[in-house]
Design a protein around this motif. Structure first.
Motif, PDB file in Angstrom:
ATOM      1  N   PRO A   4      16.000  85.731 -20.581  1.00 24.92           N
ATOM      2  CA  PRO A   4      15.027  84.944 -21.093  1.00 24.92           C
ATOM      3  C   PRO A   4      16.459  84.337 -22.705  1.00 24.92           C
ATOM      4  O   PRO A   4      15.803  83.062 -22.692  1.00 24.92           O
ATOM      5  N   GLY A   5      15.958  85.450 -23.620  1.00 22.96           N
ATOM      6  CA  GLY A   5      16.278  84.500 -24.890  1.00 22.96           C
ATOM      7  C   GLY A   5      17.910  84.430 -25.042  1.00 22.96           C
ATOM      8  O   GLY A   5      17.902  83.946 -25.750  1.00 22.96           O
ATOM      9  N   GLU A   6      18.878  84.165 -23.674  1.00 23.22           N
ATOM     10  CA  GLU A   6      20.021  83.542 -24.149  1.00 23.22           C
ATOM     11  C   GLU A   6      19.776  82.233 -23.704  1.00 23.22           C
ATOM     12  O   GLU A   6      20.932  81.666 -23.738  1.00 23.22           O
ATOM     13  N   GLN A  65      10.752  80.219 -27.147  1.00 26.32           N
ATOM     14  CA  GLN A  65      12.087  80.290 -28.407  1.00 26.32           C
ATOM     15  C   GLN A  65      13.758  79.301 -27.382  1.00 26.32           C
ATOM     16  O   GLN A  65      13.818  79.114 -29.161  1.00 26.32           O
ATOM     17  N   GLY A  66      13.155  79.753 -26.768  1.00 21.98           N
ATOM     18  CA  GLY A  66      14.471  79.331 -26.391  1.00 21.98           C
ATOM     19  C   GLY A  66      14.237  77.101 -25.865  1.00 21.98           C
ATOM     20  O   GLY A  66      15.580  76.346 -25.830  1.00 21.98           O
ATOM     21  N   GLY A  67      13.053  77.042 -26.069  1.00 22.32           N
ATOM     22  CA  GLY A  67      13.037  75.305 -26.535  1.00 22.32           C
ATOM     23  C   GLY A  67      12.061  74.676 -25.043  1.00 22.32           C
ATOM     24  O   GLY A  67      11.882  74.253 -24.948  1.00 22.32           O
ATOM     25  N   ALA A  68      11.400  76.354 -24.665  1.00 20.50           N
ATOM     26  CA  ALA A  68      10.812  75.874 -23.645  1.00 20.50           C
ATOM     27  C   ALA A  68       8.977  75.699 -24.099  1.00 20.50           C
ATOM     28  O   ALA A  68       8.769  75.891 -24.247  1.00 20.50           O
ATOM     29  N   PRO A  69       8.887  73.894 -23.671  1.00 23.41           N
ATOM     30  CA  PRO A  69       7.277  73.609 -23.915  1.00 23.41           C
ATOM     31  C   PRO A  69       6.459  74.371 -22.949  1.00 23.41           C
ATOM     32  O   PRO A  69       6.111  74.818 -24.069  1.00 23.41           O
ATOM     33  N   ARG A  70       6.740  75.008 -21.623  1.00 24.21           N
ATOM     34  CA  ARG A  70       5.558  75.506 -21.335  1.00 24.21           C
ATOM     35  C   ARG A  70       6.413  76.602 -20.005  1.00 24.21           C
ATOM     36  O   ARG A  70       8.024  76.052 -19.919  1.00 24.21           O
ATOM     37  N   VAL A  71       5.924  77.591 -20.082  1.00 21.33           N
ATOM     38  CA  VAL A  71       6.213  79.099 -18.892  1.00 21.33           C
ATOM     39  C   VAL A  71       5.336  79.140 -17.642  1.00 21.33           C
ATOM     40  O   VAL A  71       4.348  79.456 -18.115  1.00 21.33           O
TER      41      VAL A  71
END
Length: 340
Positions: free
Chosen positions: A81-83, A112-118
């Protein structure tokens, strides 16, 4: 979300659930998957997708993109996820369909990678902002929610069953055993893992297992918090599962016929999520179903004065469709609102 364009989704994991999400979104006009993170070879990912859908010829590769009738998703070779740089794809929401990452700490890497929601495809390991089951608690969602879950296929089926029956009957407590197809984290041959029983071959054994639905049930149906025990039997079937629920009714007069009638009314009220079957079906008959709960009227039994046993069927594609429903709910809320 800007109503003039489709909801833009990112997808981590192109396993069975991810492929079902892509197939379902390709048939919609209001959702598009724009990026997929998976370490598989693109040609093999396409091959697996085509092997599972009704119209395989509609899917193809175009460079680093997997394409369908209304979807064109960039393939990114990562499983961390962090990549994943979700911000460069302008996604409105990311679905983590890996089944691996379930903690809030790891899911925040998507943010942190720019997703507004997960959205998590399964139940979480720890507290997140919201667990949403369409048809039950969708009115509870908030624009401040960032880490969400659509439950699981088993959780959705159980919640819809209890929610429907509780409208007419007082249920004191109950027990769930899900007779569940084996899962991708089980070995087909005996292989030493982190659990004794799950180290045995999924293709040769019925394997007792725990289930988290009971732990999180109160988040969706507060009246049932601590009242339903849950467990799993993983069986040597690739797909198609059975919900075996025994309930203790407050009133001694509840009959099997009355329970079936209430479930028929529930199916009429939510035909896209709940069905009732009167035929003597088996697990393979439910494959491809987009329902979350297919109630088996022949399986309803009364025992003594207070016990009612029910059987219901479900398959993972129904859960994939509910996840897209949840994505739409948040899309209609618009951009994330920060907590004051």
């Amino acid at each position: 979300m800007n109503s003039s364009r489709p909801l833009r989704l990112g997808l981590m994991g192109f396993g069975r659930t991810g492929r079902q999400l892509f197939d379902l979104s390709s048939a919609s006009e209001d959702i598009e998957i724009v990026a997929i993170a998976d370490i598989g070879r693109p040609d093999i990912l396409l091959y697996l997708l085509r092997s599972e859908v009704e119209a395989p010829e509609q899917y193809y590769l175009e460079g680093n993109f997997v394409c369908g009738p209304r979807s064109r998703a960039r393939l990114m070779s990562t499983d961390q996820p962090g990549e994943m740089p979700w911000d460069i794809f302008g996604v409105d929401l990311v679905i983590d369909a890996t089944g691996v990452y379930r903690s809030a700490e790891v899911l925040r890497h998507h943010l942190q990678g720019g997703a507004p929601r997960v959205m998590l495809r399964s139940l979480p390991e720890d507290e997140i902002d919201r667990i949403v089951i369409p048809g039950i608690n969708e009115d509870s969602i908030s624009a401040t929610d960032r880490l969400i879950s659509a439950g699981s296929a088993t959780t959705s089926a159980l919640c819809l069953l209890l929610h429907t029956l509780a409208k007419e009957f007082v249920i004191e407590c109950g027990s769930l055993t899900t007779v569940h197809a084996y899962t991708s984290d089980q070995a087909l041959q005996d292989y030493a893992g982190g659990d004794y029983r799950r180290s045995r071959s999924a293709a040769r054994n019925i394997i007792p297992n725990a289930h988290d639905a009971g732990r999180w049930l109160g988040h969706v149906l507060p009246a049932f918090a601590g009242k339903i025990n849950t467990s799993t039997l993983n069986v040597p079937v690739q797909a198609g599962s059975l919900l075996d629920v025994t309930l203790v009714m407050e009133e001694p007069s509840v009959t099997a016929q009355a329970v079936n009638e209430v479930m028929r009314a529930g199916a009429a009220a939510q035909p896209e999520r709940i069905g009732v079957v009167d035929d003597p079906i088996v697990s393979s008959d439910v494959l491809g179903s987009e329902l979350s709960l297919l109630f088996d009227s022949q399986g309803t039994q009364r025992a003594g004065e207070h016990f009612i046993k029910t059987l219901s069927w479900y398959e993972n594609r129904g859960h994939a469709k509910r996840m897209l429903e949840v994505a739409r709910l948040y899309g209609n809320l618009g951009a994330v609102t920060e907590v004051a």
